[in-house]
Design a protein around this motif. Structure first.
Motif, short mmCIF file in Angstrom:
data_model
loop_
_atom_site.label_atom_id
_atom_site.label_comp_id
_atom_site.label_asym_id
_atom_site.label_seq_id
_atom_site.Cartn_x
_atom_site.Cartn_y
_atom_site.Cartn_z
N LEU A 7 17.64 -9.38 -7.85
CA LEU A 7 18.01 -10.14 -6.65
C LEU A 7 19.14 -11.11 -6.93
O LEU A 7 20.06 -11.28 -6.11
N GLU A 8 19.10 -11.75 -8.10
CA GLU A 8 20.17 -12.69 -8.46
C GLU A 8 21.50 -11.98 -8.66
O GLU A 8 22.57 -12.57 -8.48
N ASP A 9 21.43 -10.70 -9.05
CA ASP A 9 22.66 -9.91 -9.18
C ASP A 9 23.10 -9.32 -7.83
O ASP A 9 24.00 -8.46 -7.79
N HIS A 10 22.46 -9.77 -6.76
CA HIS A 10 22.83 -9.41 -5.38
C HIS A 10 22.59 -7.93 -5.06
O HIS A 10 23.34 -7.30 -4.32
N HIS A 11 21.52 -7.38 -5.62
CA HIS A 11 21.08 -6.04 -5.25
C HIS A 11 19.81 -6.17 -4.41
O HIS A 11 18.97 -7.03 -4.67
N ARG A 12 19.69 -5.33 -3.42
CA ARG A 12 18.54 -5.42 -2.53
C ARG A 12 17.73 -4.12 -2.47
O ARG A 12 16.51 -4.15 -2.45
N ARG A 13 18.39 -2.98 -2.42
CA ARG A 13 17.71 -1.70 -2.23
C ARG A 13 17.80 -0.89 -3.51
O ARG A 13 18.89 -0.70 -4.07
N GLY A 14 16.65 -0.39 -3.95
CA GLY A 14 16.68 0.39 -5.17
C GLY A 14 15.44 1.24 -5.34
O GLY A 14 14.56 1.28 -4.47
N VAL A 15 15.39 1.94 -6.49
CA VAL A 15 14.28 2.84 -6.79
C VAL A 15 13.70 2.48 -8.15
O VAL A 15 14.33 1.77 -8.95
N ALA A 16 12.51 2.98 -8.41
CA ALA A 16 11.85 2.72 -9.70
C ALA A 16 11.31 4.02 -10.26
O ALA A 16 10.80 4.87 -9.51
N LEU A 17 11.43 4.18 -11.57
CA LEU A 17 10.83 5.29 -12.31
C LEU A 17 9.99 4.67 -13.42
O LEU A 17 10.52 3.96 -14.28
N VAL A 18 8.69 4.91 -13.42
CA VAL A 18 7.80 4.29 -14.39
C VAL A 18 6.92 5.35 -15.04
O VAL A 18 6.65 6.40 -14.44
N PRO A 19 6.44 5.09 -16.26
CA PRO A 19 5.52 6.05 -16.90
C PRO A 19 4.21 6.14 -16.12
O PRO A 19 3.73 5.16 -15.55
N ALA A 20 3.64 7.34 -16.10
CA ALA A 20 2.33 7.52 -15.48
C ALA A 20 1.28 6.78 -16.30
O ALA A 20 1.42 6.61 -17.51
N GLY A 21 0.23 6.31 -15.63
CA GLY A 21 -0.84 5.62 -16.33
C GLY A 21 -0.95 4.16 -15.94
O GLY A 21 -0.17 3.64 -15.13
#
Length: 518
Positions: free
Chosen positions: A286-300
């Motif tokens: 947010l401080e880098d002025h990004h608002r919309r994004g996606v996430a990829l995380v390990p299962a578990g």
């Protein structure tokens, strides 16, 4: 002629008979003792053989040379794990010894006591010594102090091992399945202990929660007069400590209670929490002025907890997580999850539909969705090194990508594929004055390696500093500690919060990032 031949044959038989009483000429005669031979044996790993040679040489010499050879023999016997022989060699040295030899004999005597398991004897010998002047002996002296204190604490987990009195009780599972982590924490804790001025060092006693329950350890520490408790370490142990019904001293747990659990009185909590780092990553996004994004995380469970913390912090700050995906840690190809979260598969589907409508083949280059401003991709380093190149392959290499410190291990070659990855980490990994001072001290104390000095070592180091700060009356609600794991403070729930620095990988190496633009 015949008598002459018979005479020669008789002489040959006599010679053969004489030789048969001697060692075979084909057998190798024993080599005379020499320092070179002893050193060769040491290099080859035959410490006991080298010790025997040194003692043979000592028997042939006198004065300072004899003492030096006996000291060498004692060192070799210790390397062979034969303390009784080492003690015998030391007993053969003759006083008076020059200062350096005298210090060496004293240090070897401490090592003999430790090898015999006599921790209290080792501590008494060390307390009667002056700190050595030479750098090498001073480093060994500090190492022996650490080893003796740790052995003494580990040998006496119960009330019989410690005279009642004020002390810090350190509760760790130094045996059992969590012993590796516990020992790293213990080594960091004791390193901080010995870096403190002598007059500021409290008594420390280790209670092994691998051989007794947390309740038993807390009861024993209370009976023995502990005025502060550090530990236990695992989540299950910390929950058991919170349930302890008896009276106890203030306690700094080395893990967090579940969010829904109430916190008992005088119960502080510290942890190297990936959830906290996920929240830091969301704030940095947010401080880098990004608002919309996606996430990829390990299962578990780990991925669920980290993603939940990131999502909550991002949404509370006005951001939006427009897509999430999970990757299986047992796989090496993450294409399905990546193409799905980037909607590359949608692009391919549109292409196929258009070809079907037109009835002809069309030139096509897959495209990702164009509304992604950031990617949050936390994962252990082994997974991150596979994931980051695949993101570049799927047209996402230019999207700012954030992770947690789990993604980084100090290995330039292995990190070459992680260019552009941004993450928070502790000063112990990023560098700083305190980190460099501690590294220099540990290199001096353990020139040949020593304990594992990873993040848990730094965590243990800071645990001692926190304990010292929290033990002082009047500051338990307001502490400020510069540590190896960050700048440490307490929140309203008596949880330790750490401010971390940020770094980006460039050509496999760390590049520190400035504070985020506001």
């Amino acid at each position: 002629m015949l008598p002459r031949l018979l005479a020669r044959l008789a002489l040959l038989l006599l010679a053969a008979a004489a030789l048969s009483g001697c060692p075979s000429l084909t057998q190798r005669a024993g080599l005379p003792p020499s320092v070179d031979r002893a050193e060769t044996l040491e290099r080859s790993g035959d410490a006991a053989g080298a010790a025997g040679v040194y003692e043979q040489l000592a028997a042939e010499n006198s004065g300072a040379d004899r003492n030096d050879l006996l000291l060498r023999a004692a060192r070799a016997w210790l390397a062979a794990r034969r303390p009784e022989d080492a003690a015998r060699a030391l007993a053969g040295t003759a006083s008076p010894l020059p200062p350096e030899q005298g210090t060496e004999r004293a240090l070897l005597g401490v090592e003999v006591a430790l090898e015999r398991g006599q921790a209290q004897a080792a501590l008494q010998q060390l307390s009667g010594m002056a700190a050595p002047r030479s750098a090498a002996q001073a480093a060994r002296y500090r190492d022996l102090q650490t080893r003796a204190a740790a052995l003494a604490a580990a040998q006496h987990p119960g009330p019989a091992g410690l005279e009642p009195g004020a002390h810090i009780a350190l509760l760790l599972p130094v045996t059992g399945h969590a012993a590796g982590a516990a020992i790293s924490v213990r080594d960091g804790f004791m390193t901080a202990y010995f870096q403190a001025p002598p007059e500021q060092r409290p008594r420390v006693q280790i209670y092994d929660t691998g051989t007794q329950s947390v309740a038993q350890a807390l009861a024993a520490a209370s009976r023995q007069g502990a005025d502060f408790i550090v530990g236990p370490l695992t989540r299950e142990e910390v929950a058991a400590a919170a349930d302890f019904p008896g009276a106890r001293a203030p306690l700094l747990a080395l893990n967090f209670l579940p969010p829904e659990r109430g916190t008992p009185a005088q119960f502080y909590q510290d942890a190297l929490s990936p959830e906290d780092e996920a929240r830091l990553a969301a704030r940095r996004v947010l401080e880098d002025h990004h608002r919309r994004g996606v996430a990829l995380v390990p299962a578990g469970d780990w991925g669920v907890r980290v993603l939940g913390a990131f999502r909550q912090e991002l949404l509370s700050g006005g951001g939006d997580l427009i897509g999430t995906g999970t990757i299986e840690s047992g796989r090496t190809d993450f294409s399905a999850a990546i193409t799905d979260v980037l909607r590359i598969s949608d692009s391919a589907a549109r292409h196929h539909r258009l070809e079907s409508i037109l009835g002809t083949k069309l030139q096509f280059e897959p495209r990702r969705r164009n509304d992604i401003e950031f990617i949050f991709a936390p994962a252990p380093a082994s997974i991150e090194r596979l994931l980051r190149p695949q993101l570049r392959f799927h047209y996402a290499g230019d999207i700012p990508t954030y992770a947690t410190s789990d993604a980084f291990e100090p290995d330039v070659r292995a990190n070459e594929d992680l260019d552009g990855l941004m993450f928070p980490d502790m000063p112990w990994m990023l560098g700083g004055d305190l980190a460099e001072a501690v590294r220099a001290a540990t290199r001096e104390a353990w020139p040949s390696g020593g304990p594992n000095r990873g993040r848990l070592f730094a965590f243990g180091f800071d645990a001692f500093r926190l304990a010292q700060a929290l033990r002082h009356d009047g500051v338990r609600g307001n502490i400020s500690v510069d540590g190896l794991t960050g700048h440490l403070s307490l929140d309203a729930e008596r949880r330790v919060r750490r401010a971390l620095g940020w770094a980006e990988l460039h050509n496999g190496e760390l590049r520190l990032l400035p504070a985020a633009a506001q």
